[in-house]
Design a protein around this motif. Structure first.
Motif, PDB file in Angstrom:
ATOM      1  N   GLN A   1       0.824  -1.212   0.000  1.00  0.00           N
ATOM      2  CA  GLN A   1       0.000   0.000   0.000  1.00  0.00           C
ATOM      3  C   GLN A   1       0.859   1.263   0.000  1.00  0.00           C
ATOM      4  OE1 GLN A   1      -3.392   0.011  -0.283  1.00  0.00           O
ATOM      5  NE2 GLN A   1      -3.150  -2.204  -0.561  1.00  0.00           N
TER       6      GLN A   1
ATOM      7  N   SER B   1      -5.969  -6.841   7.105  1.00  0.00           N
ATOM      8  CA  SER B   1      -6.793  -6.169   8.112  1.00  0.00           C
ATOM      9  C   SER B   1      -5.960  -5.335   9.081  1.00  0.00           C
ATOM     10  CB  SER B   1      -7.634  -7.196   8.868  1.00  0.00           C
ATOM     11  OG  SER B   1      -8.677  -7.674   8.039  1.00  0.00           O
TER      12      SER B   1
ATOM     13  N   ALA C   1      -5.593  -2.132   7.239  1.00  0.00           N
ATOM     14  CA  ALA C   1      -6.885  -1.423   7.280  1.00  0.00           C
ATOM     15  C   ALA C   1      -7.097  -0.771   8.639  1.00  0.00           C
ATOM     16  CB  ALA C   1      -8.020  -2.381   6.957  1.00  0.00           C
TER      17      ALA C   1
ATOM     18  N   ARG D   1      -7.385   3.229   9.387  1.00  0.00           N
ATOM     19  CA  ARG D   1      -8.529   3.790  10.117  1.00  0.00           C
ATOM     20  C   ARG D   1      -8.051   4.682  11.258  1.00  0.00           C
ATOM     21  NH1 ARG D   1     -13.681   2.090   9.183  1.00  0.00           N
ATOM     22  NH2 ARG D   1     -15.225   2.709  10.730  1.00  0.00           N
TER      23      ARG D   1
ATOM     24  N   LEU E   1     -12.702  -3.411   8.800  1.00  0.00           N
ATOM     25  CA  LEU E   1     -11.277  -3.671   8.544  1.00  0.00           C
ATOM     26  C   LEU E   1     -11.021  -4.483   7.285  1.00  0.00           C
ATOM     27  CD1 LEU E   1     -10.088  -4.530  12.189  1.00  0.00           C
ATOM     28  CD2 LEU E   1     -10.237  -2.281  11.084  1.00  0.00           C
ATOM     29  N   ASP E   2     -11.946  -4.459   6.334  1.00  0.00           N
ATOM     30  CA  ASP E   2     -11.751  -5.186   5.076  1.00  0.00           C
ATOM     31  C   ASP E   2     -11.454  -6.656   5.341  1.00  0.00           C
ATOM     32  OD1 ASP E   2     -11.640  -5.524   2.335  1.00  0.00           O
ATOM     33  OD2 ASP E   2      -9.541  -4.936   2.161  1.00  0.00           O
ATOM     34  N   TRP E   3     -12.069  -7.203   6.385  1.00  0.00           N
ATOM     35  CA  TRP E   3     -11.813  -8.596   6.742  1.00  0.00           C
ATOM     36  C   TRP E   3     -12.727  -9.525   5.953  1.00  0.00           C
ATOM     37  CZ3 TRP E   3      -8.771 -12.146   8.322  1.00  0.00           C
ATOM     38  CH2 TRP E   3      -9.271 -13.388   8.722  1.00  0.00           C
TER      39      TRP E   3
END
Length: 320
Positions: free
Chosen positions: A23, A228, A231, A235, A297-299
């Motif tokens: 990322q 995650s 993520a 956050r 958390l994009d889990w």
């Protein structure tokens, strides 16, 4: 600006580091290599070899690398061994976390993602574990992780620390061919090592009240878990609302018997596992809901059981 990953040269930490880099987020590693491997550290990622018990080292790392947040993965993670080595476990996991938090406070680092564990639940009496399920750890390891969560909570009250804790279940697989699970206590390494040595893997107990008589567990892919973490860090960076704890669970368990059948299919090595006596304290089933983590958390489970096994097997074989 960078995120520090403690334990970033370990199996899970190395995946977290690479997920950050994918990322384009700068990251720095602190690891004493007690269970990690310098070969797991990617090129061009700063690596500081040392202990989280060394507050001066941590503060210098924060300052030298412009650290703004921490993913705290470092720790003594062997629940069974922790019963024989409670003081060592508490030193690494409780004192180490306290030293880390003090170093963060002294250098103005105000965000942390903490690697917690399903061990905080002990033997739950529910079919599906949620974040509110009663906590009843049954080992110094599980207790140390719960204390770590409390420390973050209390530091948040005292200083405004932004934090979340991710409770792991059974982490398996590999996202990269050069990173694999080297724990001498986890199921996949034990099974693979047995097969590579020409021995027969074994199952501890086949008389549990489950569909095939073997324990049912929540197996999640390490690459999904790493995503995650990033993520959660994003956050926190954005100042968005975040829960104090999340379960990274599948919502649907897999039995040890199913694992063995899948290993035989994937590896092409036919075997019938030996049946050993139950291990004391092994619950019949532990499966967790990942709904909160999926929301925030994009889990999600991106890998089938066969894909988890295959990725772990390929990485283990490449390691020799």
């Amino acid at each position: 600006m960078a995120w520090l990953v403690t334990g970033g040269a370990g199996y899970i930490g190395a995946h977290v580091v690479r997920a950050f880099r994918e990322q384009d987020i700068d990251v720095v590693i602190v690891d004493d290599l007690s269970s990690g491997h310098d070969s797991f550290v990617p090129e061009h990622v700063p690596f500081v070899r040392g202990s989280i018990l060394d507050q001066e080292l941590l503060e210098k790392t924060f300052t030298d690398h412009g650290v703004t947040g921490v993913v705290h993965v470092a720790g003594f993670k062997y629940a069974g061994v922790s019963v024989q080595r409670p003081l060592h476990t508490y030193e690494q996991n409780v004192t180490g976390t306290a030293v880390l938090l003090q170093a963060m406070q002294n250098t103005g680092v105000e965000k942390i993602v903490f690697s917690s564990s399903a061990a905080v639940y002990g033997t739950p009496d529910v079919d599906l574990v949620t974040e509110d399920t009663a906590k009843s750890p049954e080992s110094p390891y599980g207790e140390s992780k719960l204390i770590g969560e409390w420390m973050l909570r209390d530091q948040a009250v005292a200083t405004g620390l932004a934090h979340t804790s991710l409770r792991y279940f059974n982490v398996v697989g590999s996202g990269y061919p050069d990173v694999y699970d080297t724990s001498p206590h986890n199921l996949f390494p034990l099974v693979f090592d047995a097969l590579l040595a020409g021995k027969t893997p074994r199952i501890n107990g086949d008389d549990y009240p489950t569909p095939d008589g073997t324990c049912v567990r929540d197996y999640i892919h390490v690459g999904d878990l790493a995503i995650s973490h990033v993520a959660a860090a994003a956050r926190l960076d954005a100042g968005q609302p975040i829960e104090p704890v999340y379960n990274l669970g599948s919502g649907d368990g897999v039995s040890v018997g199913e694992i063995m059948s899948t290993v035989a299919d994937v590896t092409g090595i036919a075997f019938t596992p030996e049946i050993a006596p139950r291990r004391q304290g092994d619950p019949a089933r532990i499966v967790a809901s990942g709904e909160l983590a999926a929301r925030d958390l994009d889990w999600r489970m991106r890998h089938s059981l066969a894909e988890m096994v295959l990725s772990a097997w390929n990485a283990r074989r490449q390691a020799g």
